[in-house]
Write an enzyme that holds these catalytic residues in place. Structure first.
Site, PDB file in Angstrom:
ATOM      1  N   LYS A  26       0.833  -1.204   0.000  1.00 43.61           N
ATOM      2  CA  LYS A  26       0.000   0.000   0.000  1.00 43.61           C
ATOM      3  C   LYS A  26       0.867   1.253   0.000  1.00 43.61           C
ATOM      4  O   LYS A  26       0.696   2.151  -0.823  1.00 43.61           O
ATOM      5  CB  LYS A  26      -0.906  -0.019   1.229  1.00 43.61           C
ATOM      6  CG  LYS A  26      -1.902   1.100   1.249  1.00 43.61           C
ATOM      7  CD  LYS A  26      -2.850   0.970   2.440  1.00 43.61           C
ATOM      8  CE  LYS A  26      -3.758  -0.230   2.292  1.00 43.61           C
ATOM      9  NZ  LYS A  26      -4.307  -0.726   3.550  1.00 43.61           N
ATOM     10  N   ARG A  96      -3.601   2.869   8.530  1.00 38.72           N
ATOM     11  CA  ARG A  96      -3.860   1.542   7.935  1.00 38.72           C
ATOM     12  C   ARG A  96      -2.596   0.710   7.895  1.00 38.72           C
ATOM     13  O   ARG A  96      -1.494   1.226   7.824  1.00 38.72           O
ATOM     14  CB  ARG A  96      -4.329   1.684   6.483  1.00 38.72           C
ATOM     15  CG  ARG A  96      -5.628   2.388   6.309  1.00 38.72           C
ATOM     16  CD  ARG A  96      -5.855   2.613   4.805  1.00 38.72           C
ATOM     17  NE  ARG A  96      -6.812   3.658   4.567  1.00 38.72           N
ATOM     18  CZ  ARG A  96      -8.081   3.433   4.258  1.00 38.72           C
ATOM     19  NH1 ARG A  96      -8.532   2.210   4.125  1.00 38.72           N
ATOM     20  NH2 ARG A  96      -8.903   4.428   4.057  1.00 38.72           N
ATOM     21  N   GLY A 105      -8.127  -7.214   4.773  1.00 42.40           N
ATOM     22  CA  GLY A 105      -8.993  -7.292   5.950  1.00 42.40           C
ATOM     23  C   GLY A 105      -8.393  -7.985   7.158  1.00 42.40           C
ATOM     24  O   GLY A 105      -9.053  -8.133   8.172  1.00 42.40           O
ATOM     25  N   MET A 107      -5.734  -7.102   9.035  1.00 42.83           N
ATOM     26  CA  MET A 107      -5.185  -6.284  10.109  1.00 42.83           C
ATOM     27  C   MET A 107      -6.061  -5.061  10.332  1.00 42.83           C
ATOM     28  O   MET A 107      -7.052  -4.861   9.652  1.00 42.83           O
ATOM     29  CB  MET A 107      -3.753  -5.911   9.776  1.00 42.83           C
ATOM     30  CG  MET A 107      -2.841  -7.128   9.912  1.00 42.83           C
ATOM     31  SD  MET A 107      -1.167  -6.743   9.493  1.00 42.83           S
ATOM     32  CE  MET A 107      -1.301  -6.411   7.769  1.00 42.83           C
ATOM     33  N   ARG A 352      -3.559  -1.785  -6.223  1.00 44.16           N
ATOM     34  CA  ARG A 352      -2.728  -2.984  -6.065  1.00 44.16           C
ATOM     35  C   ARG A 352      -3.096  -3.953  -7.176  1.00 44.16           C
ATOM     36  O   ARG A 352      -4.154  -3.828  -7.786  1.00 44.16           O
ATOM     37  CB  ARG A 352      -2.958  -3.627  -4.697  1.00 44.16           C
ATOM     38  CG  ARG A 352      -4.385  -4.041  -4.470  1.00 44.16           C
ATOM     39  CD  ARG A 352      -4.609  -4.576  -3.072  1.00 44.16           C
ATOM     40  NE  ARG A 352      -6.030  -4.714  -2.819  1.00 44.16           N
ATOM     41  CZ  ARG A 352      -6.577  -4.831  -1.612  1.00 44.16           C
ATOM     42  NH1 ARG A 352      -5.827  -4.811  -0.545  1.00 44.16           N
ATOM     43  NH2 ARG A 352      -7.865  -4.959  -1.469  1.00 44.16           N
ATOM     44  N   HIS A 468     -16.122  -8.900   1.514  1.00 40.58           N
ATOM     45  CA  HIS A 468     -15.066  -9.754   2.065  1.00 40.58           C
ATOM     46  C   HIS A 468     -15.200 -11.178   1.553  1.00 40.58           C
ATOM     47  O   HIS A 468     -14.241 -11.789   1.067  1.00 40.58           O
ATOM     48  CB  HIS A 468     -15.141  -9.724   3.600  1.00 40.58           C
ATOM     49  CG  HIS A 468     -14.116 -10.578   4.254  1.00 40.58           C
ATOM     50  ND1 HIS A 468     -14.380 -11.864   4.652  1.00 40.58           N
ATOM     51  CD2 HIS A 468     -12.819 -10.342   4.534  1.00 40.58           C
ATOM     52  CE1 HIS A 468     -13.278 -12.383   5.180  1.00 40.58           C
ATOM     53  NE2 HIS A 468     -12.320 -11.476   5.126  1.00 40.58           N
ATOM     54  N   SER A 777      13.466 -43.096  -8.360  1.00 40.52           N
ATOM     55  CA  SER A 777      12.302 -42.223  -8.238  1.00 40.52           C
ATOM     56  C   SER A 777      12.096 -41.986  -6.745  1.00 40.52           C
ATOM     57  O   SER A 777      12.027 -42.940  -5.966  1.00 40.52           O
ATOM     58  CB  SER A 777      11.077 -42.897  -8.856  1.00 40.52           C
ATOM     59  OG  SER A 777       9.961 -42.066  -8.652  1.00 40.52           O
ATOM     60  N   CYS A 844       7.861 -39.226  -7.326  1.00 39.31           N
ATOM     61  CA  CYS A 844       6.489 -39.686  -7.540  1.00 39.31           C
ATOM     62  C   CYS A 844       5.654 -39.630  -6.265  1.00 39.31           C
ATOM     63  O   CYS A 844       4.504 -40.050  -6.254  1.00 39.31           O
ATOM     64  CB  CYS A 844       6.461 -41.072  -8.138  1.00 39.31           C
ATOM     65  SG  CYS A 844       7.196 -42.309  -7.077  1.00 39.31           S
ATOM     66  N   TYR A 864      12.240 -35.415 -13.971  1.00 43.78           N
ATOM     67  CA  TYR A 864      10.786 -35.264 -14.103  1.00 43.78           C
ATOM     68  C   TYR A 864      10.118 -35.265 -12.738  1.00 43.78           C
ATOM     69  O   TYR A 864      10.709 -35.692 -11.741  1.00 43.78           O
ATOM     70  CB  TYR A 864      10.189 -36.396 -14.970  1.00 43.78           C
ATOM     71  CG  TYR A 864      10.252 -37.766 -14.342  1.00 43.78           C
ATOM     72  CD1 TYR A 864       9.252 -38.206 -13.475  1.00 43.78           C
ATOM     73  CD2 TYR A 864      11.323 -38.618 -14.596  1.00 43.78           C
ATOM     74  CE1 TYR A 864       9.315 -39.451 -12.885  1.00 43.78           C
ATOM     75  CE2 TYR A 864      11.401 -39.873 -14.016  1.00 43.78           C
ATOM     76  CZ  TYR A 864      10.391 -40.284 -13.149  1.00 43.78           C
ATOM     77  OH  TYR A 864      10.458 -41.507 -12.557  1.00 43.78           O
TER      78      TYR A 864
END
Ligand code: PEP
Ligand code: MG
Length: 891
Positions: A26, A96, A105, A107, A352, A468, A777, A844, A864
């Site tokens: 912010k 804020r 929301g 804090m 934002r 919210h 693996s 895996c 992989y």
């Protein structure tokens, strides 16, 4: 001297957008917007370093802070032309929080700070509006009392309701200035009674109280929960922004609103948002009044008769459109903007990167790249892999019968069915017991975050698309219908009713977050069609990815689904899963309880043709792509006959008496089956089992070759080994079967024999295992279990205590524990490669589909990752992002 305070305003700023670590999102963006010349009320940001200092020094502040704040406040006073605490012309500020990552929301916030018994008069005189001044003052006492002083919220609500009752009015707006004055006195009385001291009148005390409360709120329970869910480290801290107030509630030429530069649900490049006339910022987000549309088109689409901002404030709307364009091209991403109109003048309070659904994220990234605003690699970085989950899961079957009982706003797409629960705690409790639940609330607040996370869907009776509930649900990928105003919730009776229908907590409903519909009962779902944007982005991801993506699959359905999602082979075929079907399990049980080799061979002979058929199907679907088949690894308890009926069935088929089967079953019973006679230990005890499986694999290869000419090179994987000797014995048996099949079929077989690394000893002795194993693996499910000494089957009962207590940041069965398990993985990779350079390495365990773990796999250079079919696209994208990050590191 350390700079703790960064000012902004009047076209200048000490900070910039890239200082978000120090100024929070912010603060950094306010500084940036100020420099861009946008109409930002002046203010200053206290850095996140002050937050760290505060917690490191017993909740105290650095010495220089006071002086720096004093100077920064003087600058605001200069720009606004009002003075903090001045009786005649008071400056009011908002306080804020703003962390590095947005935590909507979570804090605390305080507005209208600087009002007291004297300055309220000045505000009334300057604005010529006594009612407004006293309304602001009572809001301030209420907010400050709640957030900073810890007075229970309901104490103020009771007073407000009381005065409305006395005056015979139902709306806050019907209270007069005199009523509000009385209310202020009563509010002050509440503070005095509850705290034994008066409401603080000195604006300086008010300011330091509010700053302390914001820093304090960094460690409140809901912020801690939010951080845990979003992997935000506590060490980041929050910044605090103090900013001159502007008012959207000074009359009908005032407004407040939230706008998105593109539609956050669909990603469409259309200005989108909501506003409220004569209201203060929090009213829109809190969902207390249902807001109006920003544009005429969206008002018409929504069928609303309340005027859009485009119609009611055309000139200001045009300015806002202009700012929309400037902000989006500056930040090169969809922005979420908060604005206020004070007596016809537009102010921007925040911008934002906007939260969005997965569908919107894809569309926005692809369209921005196609427009040349960002490149394809940046587009790949922009979409959160986990969010794709939302797109891959079922939506309501359009042909299914549905009884729509209420309509609300389509706040977050996806369909979900579940039992009605009315509180977040119940949602959490039932979900932990395995129930699917829909959290039904009037509106949600940050206190509900744990329940929203546990729920399959969220339904509210109040609040708009930016309430919210809507914002949080979209971020979490939960289906959400908001503002279904016809529904009545009765918390005492635990019912939800609409029209003549009354449903009880526990009854099942379905919500469709894309249509905004609420239905009775469970409605069947269908697989979604993936959009063109999905394929486009996946194509870009595949172009940058290094690791291959395979799937864990043993059924033809899973294998086909995985192929459709882009799997490049099978990384784990769990052969024991092929035996759960009713017509097979008895043969398997017969094999397991067999007391002689001959009896076992007889059972195996029955299983062989079924196994061969399975493999033929898989090889055919995978069309020459690699297929890793793991030899039998049954935790025995899953297979032993359980009921009397099972026992009888096995005895009948095996032709032995029931007593013997019962005796053998008792003999095989284990205290710790997870650490028992599983994996290759079974193959060591009963070599004929693995011999049968090897034969089924090789005969299937021969059959596929004969049928389609396709050459299959199966990768045969030995589970749960801890020594080279196990591998030597089993590999020799497999090779002998191969030789026999080659001779019988007159063909030449190509295959690999490798092992899973699932035990710390296997990882430590990897250099020896690699002498025999042609690939590794990592079975990180078992490796996590055995490294931590935590049973996979029992972890659920106590692991949540560990994450809650902060001993573990995440569940190590979900996200790979880099420090312990990860070290074993990298050590085994290194030792394996030393013996057999270029040894093929994969993973895996469940971690193969978890984005954070995939980043780790990239860093160790695995070839992989293998994951369940629905996670294949997530893994493709995560692997691409990991490759991009590795590139940046290498530069
Ligand atoms: C593992 O242990 O990680 C693994 C993939 O095997 P399973 O889950 O079947 O034990
Ligand atoms: Mg395992």
């Amino acid at each position: 001297m350390t700079k703790w305070v960064y000012g902004f305003g009047n076209g200048k700023a000490d900070g910039r957008a890239d200082m978000r670590n120090l100024l929070g999102g912010k603060g950094a963006n306010l500084a940036e917007m100020s420099v861009l010349g946008l109409p930002v009320p002046p203010g200053f940001t206290i850095t996140t370093e002050v937050c760290s200092y505060y917690y490191d020094h017993g909740r105290s502040y650095p010495e220089e802070l006071d002086g720096q704040m004093h100077d920064a406040l003087a600058q605001i006073e200069g720009i606004v032309g009002a003075r903090f605490g001045d009786k005649a012309n008071p400056l009011l500020v908002s306080v804020r929080s703003g962390a590095r990552a947005s935590m909507p929301g979570m804090m605390d916030t305080v507005l209208n700070l600087g009002l007291n018994d004297e300055t309220v008069g000045g505000l009334a005189a300057r604005t010529g509006d006594e009612r407004f001044a006293y309304d602001s003052y009572r809001r301030f006492i209420q907010m400050y009392g709640d957030v900073v002083l810890g007075v229970e919220h309901y104490r103020f609500e009771d007073e407000l309701e009381g005065i409305k009752r006395e005056r015979g009015v139902s709306l806050d707006t019907e209270l007069t200035a005199a009523d509000l004055k009385t209310l202020v006195d009563r509010y002050k009385g509440v503070v005095q009674t509850d705290l034994g001291q008066p409401f603080p009148q000195d604006p300086k005390d008010q300011l330091s109280g509010a700053i302390g409360a914001v820093f304090g709120s960094w460690m409140n329970q809901r912020a801690i929960t939010y951080r845990r869910l979003h992997d935000i480290p506590a060490s980041w801290g929050t910044a605090v922004t103090v900013q001159a107030m502007v008012f959207g509630n000074m009359g009908d030429d005032c407004a407040t609103g939230v706008a998105f530069t593109r539609n956050p649900s669909t990603g469409e490049n259309a200005f989108y948002g909501e506003y409220l006339i004569n209201a203060q910022g929090e009213d829109v987000v809190a969902g207390i009044r249902t807001p109006q549309n920003l544009t005429k088109v969206s008002r018409e689409q929504a069928g609303s008769d309340l005027p859009s901002m485009e119609e009611s404030m055309p000139e200001t709307f045009r300015q806002l459109c202009d700012i929309r364009d400037r902000l989006e091209s500056h930040y090169r991403d969809m922005q979420d903007i908060e604005f206020t109109v004070q007596q016809g003048r537009l102010y921007i309070l925040q911008t934002r990167n906007g939260k969005r659904t997965a569908a919107a994220a894809l569309r926005i990234a692809v369209e921005l790249a196609e427009a040349g605003v960002i490149d394809q690699r940046e587009a790949v970085r922009r979409v959160e892999p986990q969010a794709l989950d939302q797109l891959l899961h079922p939506t309501l079957d359009p042909k299914a019968q549905r009884e729509v009982i209420a309509k609300g706003l389509p706040a977050s797409p996806g369909a979900a069915s579940g039992k009605i629960v009315l509180t977040a705690d119940e949602a959490e409790t039932l979900a932990q017991m395995g129930d699917k639940v829909i959290l039904v609330r009037e509106e949600t607040s940050p206190e509900d975050i744990h329940g929203m996370h546990a729920a399959a869907g969220i339904l509210t009776t109040r609040g708009g698309m930016t309430s919210h509930a809507a914002v949080v649900a979209r971020g979490m990928g939960r289906a959400c219908v908001s503002g279904a105003g016809e529904l009545r919730i009765d918390p005492k009776a635990k019912t939800v009713s609409v029209g003549g229908v009354t449903l009880k907590a526990g009854d099942v409903i379905t919500i469709d977050g894309a249509a905004g519909e609420v239905m009775k009962g469970e409605v069947p779902t269908v697989q979604p069609e993936l959009s063109g944007d999905f394929a486009t982005l996946m194509g870009w991801a595949d172009a940058v990815r290094r690791m291959k993506i395979r799937t864990n699959a043993e059924t033809p359905l899973d294998a086909r689904t995985a192929r459709k999602f882009g799997a490049e082979g099978i990384g784990l075929c769990r052969t024991e899963h092929m035996f759960f079907e009713a017509d097979r399990i008895t043969a398997v049980r017969r094999m397991i309880v067999a007391e002689t080799v001959d009896a076992r061979k007889a059972a195996l002979a029955e299983i062989l043709p079924m196994q061969r058929k399975d493999f033929v199907e898989l090889f055919t679907i995978m069309k020459g792509l690699p297929v890793t088949i793991r030899l039998l690894d049954p935790p025995l308890h899953e297979f032993l006959p359980r009921t009397e009926e099972d026992l009888e069935e096995v005895a009948r088929i095996a032709g032995v008496d029931l007593g013997r089967v019962r005796h053998r079953t008792a003999q095989l019973h284990e205290s710790n089956p997870m650490l028992g006679h599983r994996g290759c230990r079974l193959g060591i005890s009963f070599p004929e089992i693995y011999e049968m499986q090897a034969r089924a694999i090789f005969e299937a290869v021969a059959e596929v070759k004969a049928a389609s000419g396709e050459t299959v090179t199966p990768e045969i994987m030995i589970p749960l080994a801890f020594s080279k000797k196990e591998l030597d014995i089993l590999k020799a048996a497999i090779v002998a079967v191969a030789a026999a099949v080659e001779a019988e079929k007159g063909i030449k077989l190509d295959f690999l024999v490798g092992t899973m690394i699932e035990l710390p000893r296997a990882a430590l002795r990897a250099h020896e295992l690699a002498e025999t194993a042609e690939f590794f693996s990592f079975g990180t499910n078992d490796l996590t279990q055995t490294t931590f000494g935590i049973s996979r089957d029992d972890a659920g009962t106590f692991l949540p205590d560990y994450t809650r207590a902060g001993i573990l940041e995440q569940d190590p069965f979900v996200t790979l524990d880099r420090d312990g398990v990860g070290e074993l993985v990298s050590l085994a990779a290194e030792r394996g490669r030393k013996t057999r350079s270029g040894i093929k390495l994969g993973i895996c365990g469940e971690h193969g589909g978890d984005p954070a773990s995939i980043h780790f796999c990239e860093s160790v250079g695995l070839d992989y990752v293998s994951c369940s079919p629905y996670r294949v696209p997530i893994a493709r994208l995560a692997a691409a992002q990991a490759a991009l990050r590795a590139e940046v590191k290498a530069e």
